[in-house]
Design an enzyme around this catalytic site. Structure first.
Site: not given
Length: 454
Positions: A42-44, A47
């Site tokens: 999910i950090k995409d 970021a």
């Protein structure tokens, strides 16, 4: 149809109904599978959002260096975007993070600096402090600062929340999220509650973190802080992205329950997710008594299981921490099946001939060598034969002169698979210290015997 670059494939992740693990839970339990993002987490989302907002604000300039303290997933998203956009990356992380995560960051060409976990955030050695120092020292650098950069929360307000609302046709009643930086739960909850203020938001915390007590009392209690194994959730400080007003309650989950639930997700649901997914689902089960049949619960699975192969998906790692029951034969089980058996050792100062006679009289082919009660080496029949063929006079020498490195020590919880892997032509046995401090030897013969009795 095609995409212009990999960054355009971020988002629009599937919502999948859980069945086996939640079969006794009231309501419909849906998992938001964020592993389908190109960086497998999910950090995409945040970021890319942080980078785009920094570019727009003039904080990140062409050819610049992105610096961040990251446990791996945010770094992956930043590194992926940096490749496409032409930036350099330097990441700091902690020594509790899995090797797979660190290797993945380096695969994208990022520089990774590993820092100690068990220090205060203000300590100059912490991964927070080191990243802040690098931002000042490296020319044309920008620190993403996922904990306090509100573009993190904004990404989920603009993307994750709307996706969940659309996918559930507005029927969602509960949102369950493991809380680390806080951006996912805060941004998603803010959007959903603007649509329906009655949606319940449950944050999942871990023992060793301060979130739960702070939410309940408003007290930042350093006594709550201690080392924990669970990755991706919990903190020992208050990130600006954690909007406590959007979270109804926090539920703590133990390292053991999080690790075993992570494993169960793959075995019972066919979902290969990371440690925070196991924690979030375990937390939901702990709170499930308050659910009703018509509830629709969305639980976010943050990242992919491939980053935890050396930990939650490694049975020996689980056994060493006492997380896994004795499903397979272990060193302890082998000793129990064999029964009491005194270990024979040779003192380092006794002669080679005396040692050989001891081995011959007891019909054993190898023997540990000790010095003042400590195991310092081993001698085998082949060691003695080779030594005497080369120099017959060695039979009067101290056995330590011809001894080789000691048999490896294993833990009582070490599996039979790992023990078998340690035994080869050069190592014919392993040593294990029992619960009373007594040293035992396990040979290949003991392993065969134990297997044949199963």
């Amino acid at each position: 149809m095609w995409y212009n670059n990999i960054l355009e494939t971020i988002g629009n992740t599937p919502l999948v109904k859980l069945n086996a693990i939640t079969k006794h839970v009231k309501g419909t339990i849906l998992a938001k599978i964020e592993t389908t993002n190109p960086g497998n987490s999910i950090k995409d989302r945040m970021a890319l959002k942080m980078i785009e907002d920094a570019e727009e604000a003039g904080l990140l300039k062409p050819g610049g260096t992105i610096i961040e303290g990251t446990s791996g997933n945010t770094g992956m998203g930043l590194a992926m975007a940096a490749v496409v956009k032409g930036y350099r990356c330097i990441f700091t992380t902690t020594d509790k993070q899995s090797k797979e995560k660190i290797d993945a960051l380096r695969a994208f060409g990022a520089e990774v600096i590993v820092c100690p976990t068990n220090v205060d955030p203000e300590d100059p050695r912490s991964y927070y402090s080191v990243s802040s120092r690098l931002e000042k020292e490296v020319p044309n650098a920008w620190k993403a600062n996922q904990y306090d950069n509100l573009s993190n929360t904004k990404a989920h307000y603009e993307q994750t929340g709307p996706e969940i609302w659309e996918q559930t046709e507005g029927k969602i009643t509960h949102l369950v999220v493991g809380v680390g930086t806080g951006g996912t739960i805060s941004g998603t909850a803010k959007y959903l509650r603007e649509k329906n203020p009655n949606i319940k938001v449950w944050g999942i915390d871990t023992y060793g973190s301060i979130f739960k007590k702070y939410k309940e009392t408003g007290i930042f209690d350093k006594g709550e802080i201690y080392p924990y194994i669970t990755e991706g959730i919990g903190e020992d400080f208050l990130p600006k992205n954690v909007d406590f007003s959007q979270i109804d309650l926090f539920e703590k989950v133990s390292d053991k329950d999080a690790a075993l639930m992570t494993r169960d997700l793959a075995r019972k649901e066919g979902i290969f997710a990371g440690n925070s997914a196991g924690a979030a689902l375990a937390g939901l089960l702990q709170l499930s008594g308050s659910l009703k049949e018509d509830d629709v619960v969305v639980i976010i699975f943050h990242d992919h299981g491939s980053r935890y192969m050396g930990k939650m998906y490694n049975e020996d790692w689980l056994r060493e921490r006492g997380f896994l029951k004795d499903e397979k034969l272990t060193a302890q089980a082998i000793l129990k099946k064999r029964g009491e058996q005194a270990i024979v050792t040779a003192d380092a100062n006794q002669t080679v001939l005396e040692t050989f006679n001891t081995m011959k009289s007891l019909n054993i082919s190898q023997i540990p060598v000790t010095q003042q009660g400590m195991v310092v080496g081993k001698v085998t029949e082949s060691d003695i034969l080779s030594a005497l063929l080369e120099n017959p006079a060695l039979k009067s020498s101290a056995v330590e002169e011809i001894s080789s490195k000691p048999f490896p020590f294993v833990d009582l919880n070490t599996s039979i698979d790992k023990i078998s892997g340690l035994i080869n032509k050069d190592t014919q046995a392993v040593l294990v210290e029992d619960a009373y401090g007594k040293i035992n030897i396990i040979t290949q013969y003991d392993i065969i015997n134990a297997i044949s009795e199963v």
